[in-house]
Scaffold this motif. Structure first.
Motif, PDB file in Angstrom:
ATOM      1  N   GLY A   1       1.540  -3.780   8.489  1.00 43.80           N
ATOM      2  CA  GLY A   1       1.836  -2.800   7.450  1.00 43.80           C
ATOM      3  C   GLY A   1       0.606  -2.290   6.725  1.00 43.80           C
ATOM      4  N   ASP A   2      -0.588  -2.519   7.311  1.00 37.96           N
ATOM      5  CA  ASP A   2      -1.824  -2.057   6.672  1.00 37.96           C
ATOM      6  C   ASP A   2      -2.269  -0.685   7.150  1.00 37.96           C
ATOM      7  N   VAL A   3      -1.752  -0.248   8.288  1.00 40.40           N
ATOM      8  CA  VAL A   3      -2.163   1.029   8.887  1.00 40.40           C
ATOM      9  C   VAL A   3      -0.924   1.749   9.395  1.00 40.40           C
ATOM     10  N   SER A   4      -0.927   3.069   9.268  1.00 37.05           N
ATOM     11  CA  SER A   4       0.178   3.878   9.785  1.00 37.05           C
ATOM     12  C   SER A   4      -0.385   4.993  10.658  1.00 37.05           C
ATOM     13  N   ARG A   5       0.394   5.368  11.668  1.00 42.57           N
ATOM     14  CA  ARG A   5       0.008   6.477  12.542  1.00 42.57           C
ATOM     15  C   ARG A   5       0.641   7.758  12.033  1.00 42.57           C
TER      16      ARG A   5
ATOM     17  N   GLY B   1      -2.212  12.359  16.097  1.00 41.62           N
ATOM     18  CA  GLY B   1      -3.086  11.275  16.536  1.00 41.62           C
ATOM     19  C   GLY B   1      -3.946  10.669  15.450  1.00 41.62           C
ATOM     20  N   LEU B   2      -3.679  10.989  14.193  1.00 43.73           N
ATOM     21  CA  LEU B   2      -4.476  10.444  13.098  1.00 43.73           C
ATOM     22  C   LEU B   2      -3.938   9.087  12.653  1.00 43.73           C
ATOM     23  N   LEU B   3      -4.801   8.322  12.007  1.00 47.72           N
ATOM     24  CA  LEU B   3      -4.455   7.008  11.463  1.00 47.72           C
ATOM     25  C   LEU B   3      -4.763   7.001   9.979  1.00 47.72           C
ATOM     26  N   GLN B   4      -4.017   6.211   9.237  1.00 49.29           N
ATOM     27  CA  GLN B   4      -4.305   6.117   7.810  1.00 49.29           C
ATOM     28  C   GLN B   4      -4.072   4.697   7.325  1.00 49.29           C
TER      29      GLN B   4
ATOM     30  N   THR C   1       3.222  11.442   3.389  1.00 52.81           N
ATOM     31  CA  THR C   1       2.469  10.560   4.259  1.00 52.81           C
ATOM     32  C   THR C   1       2.923   9.119   3.978  1.00 52.81           C
ATOM     33  N   PRO C   2       2.679   8.197   4.893  1.00 56.97           N
ATOM     34  CA  PRO C   2       3.021   6.791   4.604  1.00 56.97           C
ATOM     35  C   PRO C   2       2.380   6.287   3.314  1.00 56.97           C
ATOM     36  N   GLN C   3       1.138   6.718   3.052  1.00 57.87           N
ATOM     37  CA  GLN C   3       0.486   6.289   1.821  1.00 57.87           C
ATOM     38  C   GLN C   3       1.173   6.878   0.601  1.00 57.87           C
ATOM     39  N   GLY C   4       1.593   8.145   0.691  1.00 58.26           N
ATOM     40  CA  GLY C   4       2.284   8.766  -0.432  1.00 58.26           C
ATOM     41  C   GLY C   4       3.593   8.065  -0.746  1.00 58.26           C
ATOM     42  N   GLU C   5       4.336   7.720   0.288  1.00 55.86           N
ATOM     43  CA  GLU C   5       5.597   7.014   0.083  1.00 55.86           C
ATOM     44  C   GLU C   5       5.355   5.638  -0.527  1.00 55.86           C
ATOM     45  N   ALA C   6       4.304   4.958  -0.052  1.00 52.07           N
ATOM     46  CA  ALA C   6       3.965   3.645  -0.609  1.00 52.07           C
ATOM     47  C   ALA C   6       3.539   3.773  -2.070  1.00 52.07           C
TER      48      ALA C   6
END
Length: 367
Positions: free
Chosen positions: A351-355, A359-362, A128-133
């Motif tokens: 860069g605070d939110v990723s799709r 259709g989910l947002l994180q 996920t974008p959060q995991g990569e970050a």
């Protein structure tokens, strides 16, 4: 290494029907490969059996060409090395493994293999974008604290971990499943060059070896073996990262895992590890304290994961850190669709939110 000695090692490695276990038995019985080949097949047979002994009587196809290729590769760059089990620079941690590689090919600084602080970081190829970050932020903080990050150069978490370490100016080690004259995946060609300049790329496979699927689980034992602990950032339940974690445990090393959303398949492997005794971590400091690694220099080590809404954007506070649908977010905030979409676009551009798919947002953690 003299040509005759190099040829003897390659002959032992490349002979069909002689695996690493048989090779180690022969080395234990007779000494260096040149000593092995001075004995007759009857002596080999008493150690490894008839089939392997018969295979050793024939020279591998194109052995001379392989020796030529390896010598040419070594001569092209002073930062290229071949380490054998008998080499003084061979990492002592790998010698303690059940199945240490017979040879290691190294591109870069061979001293990185002896760095006093080494931690493996592994995870999903499709994070996920959060995991990569998280991977990038943890690696950066650990690098600033004087830790050498060890990973596998794969897409996703591996690549982000190497990037974070490099950005911190720290050495990083990539253990790969191909020959060192190839880069896989190809999109990491530039990253591989940077790792070779600032750390080291390592393989147990001869030059020209393609990216075969069976090689990647095999190389994971080296990632775990080189490291004092292994951090799993994100992983599905059926994941090569869990193989690395298991191998680390078998070698008596610590295993750490970052928790994630209960709704994310990419977090389930980490949650399974935590249930099995892996240590839950929320910051690089957790790892440094557990492994008794004193930071080499001051660094901001904590990844901000809390959801305290004081002083922060109310929409981000409403999102939390789990994936959320647009409808659910609209219900939480009471915003109309147009205003909500416009604000989400702003946050996405910042860069605070990723799709995410579906259709989910994180919300992304702050580094």
């Amino acid at each position: 290494m003299p040509r005759e000695e190099l040829a003897a090692w390659l002959r032992l490695m490349l002979t069909p029907g002689v695996g690493t276990e048989s090779a180690r038995k022969l080395l234990a019985a007779f000494g260096l490969p040149q000593d092995i080949f001075e004995h007759d097949p009857a002596a080999w047979q008493s150690v490894v059996g008839t089939r392997a002994a018969r295979a050793l009587t024939a020279l591998p196809d194109k052995l001379d060409a392989e020796v030529d290729r390896l010598q040419a590769w070594l001569a092209e760059d002073a930062h290229r090395h071949v380490l054998t089990l008998g080499d003084l620079h061979y990492p002592t941690e790998l010698l303690q493994m059940v199945d240490p590689p017979l040879m290691l090919y190294v591109q870069g600084d061979v001293q990185a293999l002896h760095h006093p602080r080494r931690l493996a970081m592994v995870g999903s190829r499709n994070p996920t974008p959060q995991g990569e970050a998280n991977a990038r932020q943890f690696a950066h903080a650990l690098g600033e604290a004087g830790v050498c990050v060890v990973s596998g150069l794969a897409l996703g978490v591996d690549g982000a971990a190497h990037e974070g370490a490099l950005q911190a100016g720290a050495p990083t080690i990539a253990v790969v499943g191909t020959g060192l004259d190839r880069v896989y995946p190809k999109r990491h060609l530039s990253l591989a060059h940077r790792i070779g300049a600032q750390g080291a790329i390592v393989s147990e496979y001869p030059l020209g070896t393609p990216p075969l699927a069976a090689h990647f689980p095999q190389r994971n034992r080296i990632i775990a073996g080189l490291s004092q602990g292994t951090l799993v950032v994100e992983a599905a339940v059926q994941s090569g990262s869990l193989i690395t974690a298991r191998l680390a445990l078998e070698q008596g090393r610590e295993v750490f895992a970052i928790p994630g959303s209960i709704h994310s398949p990419q977090a389930r492997g980490c949650h399974a590890l935590i249930r099995q005794g892996a240590k839950l971590v929320e910051s690089a400091q957790d790892i440094l304290e557990d492994l008794h690694l004193v930071p080499a220099r001051p660094a901001e080590l904590t990844l901000d994961l809390d959801t305290d809404a004081e002083g922060e954007d109310s929409l981000l506070a409403a999102m939390g850190f789990d994936p959320v649908s647009l409808d659910a977010l609209q219900a939480r905030t009471g915003l109309d669709t147009a205003r909500l979409q416009a604000r989400l676009l702003e946050l996405e551009l910042q860069g605070d939110v990723s799709r995410l798919p579906g259709g989910l947002l994180q919300r992304l953690g702050r580094g």
